[in-house]
Every structure is written in C-alpha cells, then in structure tokens.
Design a protein around this motif. Sequence first.
Motif, mmCIF file in Angstrom:
data_model
loop_
_atom_site.group_PDB
_atom_site.id
_atom_site.type_symbol
_atom_site.label_atom_id
_atom_site.label_comp_id
_atom_site.label_asym_id
_atom_site.label_seq_id
_atom_site.Cartn_x
_atom_site.Cartn_y
_atom_site.Cartn_z
ATOM 1 N N THR A 70 0.389 -1.523 -0.076
ATOM 2 C CA THR A 70 0.334 0.229 0.073
ATOM 3 C C THR A 70 1.188 1.315 -0.227
ATOM 4 O O THR A 70 0.660 2.269 -0.883
ATOM 5 C CB THR A 70 -1.117 0.115 0.949
ATOM 6 O OG1 THR A 70 -1.466 -1.378 1.224
ATOM 7 C CG2 THR A 70 -2.034 0.885 1.765
ATOM 8 N N PHE A 71 2.047 1.585 0.726
ATOM 9 C CA PHE A 71 2.818 2.655 0.387
ATOM 10 C C PHE A 71 3.608 2.595 -0.695
ATOM 11 O O PHE A 71 3.984 3.672 -1.324
ATOM 12 C CB PHE A 71 3.687 2.383 2.127
ATOM 13 C CG PHE A 71 4.630 3.574 1.974
ATOM 14 C CD1 PHE A 71 3.840 4.547 3.121
ATOM 15 C CD2 PHE A 71 6.245 3.048 2.373
ATOM 16 C CE1 PHE A 71 5.142 5.704 3.102
ATOM 17 C CE2 PHE A 71 6.974 4.551 2.612
ATOM 18 C CZ PHE A 71 6.109 5.823 2.750
ATOM 19 N N THR A 72 4.342 1.212 -0.990
ATOM 20 C CA THR A 72 3.968 1.293 -2.842
ATOM 21 C C THR A 72 3.818 1.967 -2.785
ATOM 22 O O THR A 72 3.808 3.169 -3.895
ATOM 23 C CB THR A 72 5.058 0.031 -2.388
ATOM 24 O OG1 THR A 72 5.458 0.122 -1.713
ATOM 25 C CG2 THR A 72 4.990 0.442 -3.841
ATOM 26 N N ILE A 73 2.294 1.818 -3.556
ATOM 27 C CA ILE A 73 1.931 2.581 -4.538
ATOM 28 C C ILE A 73 1.037 4.082 -4.144
ATOM 29 O O ILE A 73 0.957 4.697 -5.328
ATOM 30 C CB ILE A 73 0.538 1.335 -3.974
ATOM 31 C CG1 ILE A 73 0.498 0.105 -5.695
ATOM 32 C CG2 ILE A 73 -0.338 2.532 -5.515
ATOM 33 C CD1 ILE A 73 0.565 0.555 -6.640
ATOM 34 N N ALA A 74 0.786 3.932 -3.094
ATOM 35 C CA ALA A 74 1.373 5.576 -2.801
ATOM 36 C C ALA A 74 1.956 6.727 -3.321
ATOM 37 O O ALA A 74 2.301 7.340 -3.330
ATOM 38 C CB ALA A 74 0.926 5.465 -1.170
ATOM 39 N N ASN A 75 3.575 6.133 -2.947
ATOM 40 C CA ASN A 75 4.489 6.847 -3.345
ATOM 41 C C ASN A 75 4.785 6.705 -4.650
ATOM 42 O O ASN A 75 5.377 7.506 -5.144
ATOM 43 C CB ASN A 75 5.865 5.906 -3.583
ATOM 44 C CG ASN A 75 5.762 6.344 -1.801
ATOM 45 O OD1 ASN A 75 6.533 7.356 -1.783
ATOM 46 N ND2 ASN A 75 5.981 5.522 -0.514
#
Length: 89
Positions: free
Chosen positions: A43-48
């Motif tokens: 999720t954090f990767t996609i947010a980035n």
Amino acid sequence: MFEIVSKNKPAGDQPKAIDALVSGLKKGYENQTLLGVTGSGKTFTIANVIERTQMPTLAIGVPGETNPNGSMHGRDTKHCVSTGEESYL
C-alpha cells in the motif's frame, strides 16, 4: 495534489518497485502487478507511485479481504495521505 505525509521513506525493495511501476506507467502499460506478502508495504509503495505520478486515482479498500483481522487500524495509521483538501489514512 496527492502528498504522502509520513516520517517513513521507501526502504528495501520499495524504491526499485516504485521506479519500475512509474516507468511502466510512462510506457503506457495498462496492467502491472505488485507482489508481496502481507505487511510488506504494498500500500505504501502504491501511494508513492501515485504521489510521484500525480495521476487521478480511485483507491478502494475491502476490509477483511487482505487483512485477516478485517481492519487497517494499527497497520497503516502511521501514514497519512493529503489531497490538499482532505486527508485519508
């Protein structure tokens, strides 16, 4: 504007994954897959990726589908995303 408000920075394989996904978007790939075990930071990767590209995005979460306890509480509360008008966890 989509902005991640977090003390955390991409780590481990995340920077490479972010670069690869952004590159794929720039090349016009219609489908890409991000693989990872529960709690690996997908999720954090996609947010980035969203932050970097600033592309219009619809994010839909389904409680219980991927998180066994049916709640995001306690896992992602350290990350906040600001759209300039509203903030979402």
